[in-house]
Write an enzyme that holds these catalytic residues in place. Structure first.
Site, short mmCIF file in Angstrom:
data_model
loop_
_atom_site.label_atom_id
_atom_site.label_comp_id
_atom_site.label_asym_id
_atom_site.label_seq_id
_atom_site.Cartn_x
_atom_site.Cartn_y
_atom_site.Cartn_z
N ASP A 101 -27.98 41.80 -2.42
CA ASP A 101 -26.84 42.54 -2.94
C ASP A 101 -27.03 42.64 -4.45
OD1 ASP A 101 -24.13 43.62 -2.99
OD2 ASP A 101 -23.84 42.50 -1.14
N ASP A 202 -23.79 47.37 -4.88
CA ASP A 202 -22.33 47.29 -4.85
C ASP A 202 -21.68 48.41 -5.68
OD1 ASP A 202 -20.11 45.50 -4.03
OD2 ASP A 202 -19.78 45.36 -6.18
N HIS A 332 -18.33 43.04 5.47
CA HIS A 332 -17.51 41.92 4.98
C HIS A 332 -16.20 42.36 4.32
CE1 HIS A 332 -19.55 43.57 1.60
NE2 HIS A 332 -18.76 42.91 0.78
N ASP A 333 -15.98 43.67 4.20
CA ASP A 333 -14.74 44.17 3.58
C ASP A 333 -13.81 44.82 4.59
OD1 ASP A 333 -15.55 43.53 0.96
OD2 ASP A 333 -16.60 45.44 0.73
#
Ligand code: GLC
Ligand code: CA
Length: 558
Positions: A101, A202, A332-333
């Site tokens: 990431d 990101d 994960h969001d």
């Protein structure tokens, strides 16, 4: 495109590991790198090609690692650099790639650059961030932070405000500054030299801000995708520069997280001839259940299948031969896919999880599996705010209930139960030992109580499990070029219950049929078959042809 010309990442299936919740090995209740090493065989058996790790860098953890205080150190919660090197080597030995990431829209306020920047107005790092004087005691403009409140924080030390489009502990980096950009490229090259295989970037389409940072239209609780900070005027220049300085130097894969983009934007970010990114995560298909006004993601709407098909079709068609899609139902969001688009009741969980997998994995693009999805893991269904850890969730409750009394506690808790990011962040369910085998001490977040039935060890001994179904879908992708390369054609676009499409490649056609409801439906399959079809995969044992049972999915080849 010919089979030879395609890149490795176009044929790959990616598995997303959320390290904090994967496997704890040193008994502190937090997943770690040794825990990932322990389960590489598991991932290899599933058949995936690439592992994407959520951030594992040093971080004060205001936003679970998305607030990085040192890009070149490993968070002690997760282990050491030696552990990382061991993981990378062990993965490579098994033929698995690892992508990192990359969080470069912002750092932590505890990053050395920000500490310098904050110390005085003439410091050489001052301009690495956005500092502005206030507006008669108010923030410099009306931008909201994605996590609530103003996007500006006043800093006593130099009596100016800094910009943070996420939490106050995540100051935005100023990409206008060439030294800042060079420092980021140096850091990325350092990771590539270590041998990592690429980056998930990101909120990468937020790095170019509108010149002059003008006020924007006020959109309460809109969250993410705000035109004021996404797709700014220089974003493509920056990505092309990054491509020249870093990405083009090695055969890696890149995927950008890009909220608020259209398929046309997607072709720009991920076009084959653009020298920017390999693919992007678009979010149009995951925003259809947001409320149009008011509470944004904190909504109780259901996604309409017709709208969902339209969005997916738009992306499949617009990117064809020009760019490359990424395919995902959750990360994960987000809430868990089976709870959101399928049905997580005991009766339909398994069959609807398989149906969703079929629908997604046979589209054109690179599929992503979020840890536990291969088990059909469900939302957490936590009822108490005290069980939630996510800063976005906790801040939203504060804003909407405590401060502004816009919703009652009960109403908001229902919305949190359906939408909180923590739904995907509960620990991986390995077995029936204490805490699902994730850890034997108090956990950073509670485990989903349904681990007594939904767990890896049970899935692996049942040849009909969702797990083996994912394994089969991955094998199909690896074995049949049609899955990677075939043209896509949506059928029955206006049908509110059935998602049906064809893939076509070199004289071969596959028909994919998915029932998104718990009704038994009549489906006009014969119109699309030629009598010589073969069934490739299905989530029911027998074929009733024109009948589609609850959440049934089946694929024919002709
Ligand atoms: C991305 C991440 C999310 C994080 C945010 C700020 O959307 O996926 O988890 O909170 O960026 O870094
Ligand atoms: Ca640990």
């Amino acid at each position: 495109m010919t089979d030879q010309a395609i890149k490795w990442w176009q044929k790959a299936v990616v598995y997303q590991v959320y390290p904090r919740s994967f496997q704890d090995t040193n008994h502190d209740g937090i997943g770690d790198l040794q825990g990932i090493i322990q389960h590489l065989d598991y991932l290899q058996k599933l058949g995936v090609d690439v592992i994407w790790l959520n951030p594992i860098y040093r971080s004060p953890n205001d936003d679970n690692g998305y607030d990085i205080s040192d890009y070149q150190e490993i968070a002690s919660d997760f282990g050491t650099m030696a552990d990382f090197e061991e993981l990378l080597k062990a993965a490579h030995d098994k033929g698995l790639k690892i992508i990192m990431d990359l969080v470069v829209n912002h750092t932590s306020d505890e990053h050395a650059w920000f500490k310098e920047s904050r110390s005085n107005t003439t410091n050489k790092y001052r301009d690495f961030y956005f500092w502005r004087v206030g507006n008669a005691g108010n923030p410099p403009n009306n931008w909201d932070s994605a996590f609530g409140g103003s996007a500006w924080k006043y800093d006593e030390q130099t009596k100016e405000y800094y910009l943070h489009t996420f939490s106050t502990k995540q100051p935005d980096l100023n990409w206008e500054n060439p030294q800042m950009r060079q420092s980021i490229y140096d850091m990325m090259n350092w990771w590539l030299k270590k041998g990592v295989d690429g980056f998930r970037m990101d909120v990468i389409n937020q790095i170019s801000k509108l010149p002059g940072l003008p006020d924007g239209p006020l959109k309460p609780h809109s969250k993410f995708g705000d035109a004021r900070v996404t797709n700014g005027p220089k974003v493509h220049d920056y990505l092309q520069e990054m491509n020249r300085e870093v990405l083009s130097k090695k055969d890696i894969m890149t995927v950008g997280e890009t909220h608020g983009i259209t398929p046309d934007d997607g072709v720009k970010y991920a076009g084959f001839d653009r020298q920017e990114l390999n693919m992007v995560f678009e979010f149009q298909h995951l925003r259809l259940d947001n409320s149009q006004h008011g509470f944004g993601k904190w909504s109780t709407r259901k996604t309409s299948l017709v709208e969902l098909k339209k969005v997916i079709n738009n992306w499949q068609v617009a990117l064809k031969d020009k760019a490359w899609n990424s395919l995902f139902w959750n990360n994960h969001d987000t809430p868990r896919a089976v709870s959101r688009f399928g049905n997580d009741s005991e009766q339909y969980r398994d069959v609807s999880a398989k149906m969703l997998a079929t629908c997604l994995h046979l589209l054109q693009g690179t599929p992503y599996i979020y840890q536990g999805e291969e088990l059909g893991m469900t939302n957490a269904h936590f009822k108490n705010l005290a069980d939630y850890r996510d800063i976005e969730t906790l801040n939203a409750y504060q804003d909407i209930v405590t401060k502004s009394h816009l919703l009652t506690n009960d109403d908001m808790m229902q919305r949190i139960e359906a939408n909180s990011r923590d739904n995907s962040r509960t620990p991986m369910q390995w077995n029936t030992l204490v805490n699902a085998g994730f850890s034997d001490v108090t956990l950073w977040i509670k485990v989903n109580p349904n681990y007594s039935t939904i767990k890896v060890d049970a899935a692996l001994v049942d040849k009909n499990s969702t797990w083996y179904y994912y394994q089969k879908l991955i094998t199909l992708r690896h074995d049949y070029p049609l899955v990677t390369l075939g043209d896509f054609k949506l059928l029955l676009a206006d049908d509110p219950n059935i998602f049906m499409y064809q893939r076509h490649w070199q004289g071969q056609t596959w028909l994919v049929i998915c029932n998104f409801t718990e009704q038994t439906l009549n489906c006009p399959v014969n119109e699309y078959l030629n009598g010589r079809e073969q069934q490739i995969i299905s989530n029911y044992a027998d074929d009733q042809h024109n009948n589609l049972r609850p959440y049934e999915s089946k694929v024919y080849s002709m």
